[in-house]
Design an enzyme around this catalytic site. Structure first.
Site, short mmCIF file in Angstrom:
data_model
loop_
_atom_site.label_atom_id
_atom_site.label_comp_id
_atom_site.label_asym_id
_atom_site.label_seq_id
_atom_site.Cartn_x
_atom_site.Cartn_y
_atom_site.Cartn_z
CG ASN A 19 32.57 20.98 11.85
OD1 ASN A 19 31.80 19.88 12.08
ND2 ASN A 19 32.81 20.81 10.87
CG HIS A 53 32.41 18.61 19.16
ND1 HIS A 53 31.63 19.19 17.36
CD2 HIS A 53 32.21 19.45 19.40
CE1 HIS A 53 31.01 20.16 18.02
NE2 HIS A 53 31.98 20.67 19.47
CB CYS A 54 37.47 19.49 17.21
SG CYS A 54 39.24 20.29 17.77
CB THR A 55 35.82 22.69 21.93
OG1 THR A 55 37.49 22.46 22.52
CG2 THR A 55 35.08 21.62 22.46
#
Length: 185
Positions: free
Chosen positions: A50, A44-46
């Site tokens: 997403n 999960h990429c901040t």
């Protein structure tokens, strides 16, 4: 033919997620932030708020590539004049206010951004070529059979026909075939 409820395409029991209770396709992981299962979830990429997974990995790779190139461009824009003026001793002689500290901060920020984005780009390319997500590597998931070569994995992410579209965030790769009768879109 029609399969009974809770059965996969070959009659095997369908896996369910313990968190969201939805059908869990192979190589899917549940994201607690998004609240859903994501096929081939890498992380999960901040930065993009997403999950990076099967449907958007190309766009994340291009994001890290272009951010790395922009950081490198900024490093060159800042670094060359700083080095040139420092080597010639012109910095303190022609200026009433020394830009040394602010330029050095900008240079350090650009260097950190370049290193971070280059590392993330390299990790994503490694994940694609080995056909193992970050989660699978962390879980040491060696039991899954892998099909194809690194080249076929690259084509699966960027598109089956090699073209300049591989470098375009506006060109979508073809949908990937998950199983014999199902398409993952």
């Amino acid at each position: 033919g029609h399969q009974p409820p809770g059965r996969g395409p070959r009659g095997a029991p369908e896996a369910r997620c313990l968190w969201c209770c939805s059908a869990k396709p192979p190589r899917a992981h549940h994201c607690c932030v998004c609240g859903r299962c994501v096929r081939k979830m890498d992380h999960h990429c901040t930065w993009v708020n997403n999950c990076v997974g099967e449907d958007n990995q190309k766009y994340f790779v291009l994001f890290t590539l272009y951010m790395g190139l922009a950081s490198l461009h900024l490093l060159l824009l800042l670094g060359i004049p700083v080095m040139r003026s420092h080597a010639q001793g012109e910095w303190d002689r022609h200026s009433t206010v020394s830009p040394r500290r602010s330029l050095m901060y900008l240079f350090l920020v650009a260097l950190i951004a370049f290193l971070l984005n280059s590392t993330m780009f390299a990790m994503q390319m490694y994940s694609i070529c080995t056909d193992r997500t970050l989660i699978e590597r962390l879980q040491r998931d060696r039991g899954l059979p892998r099909k194809g070569s690194p080249w076929s994995s690259l084509k699966a992410v960027f598109g089956h026909r090699v073209s300049l579209a591989w470098l375009s965030p506006f060109a979508s790769p073809e949908p990937q075939r998950v199983e014999e009768h199902h398409w993952m879109v």
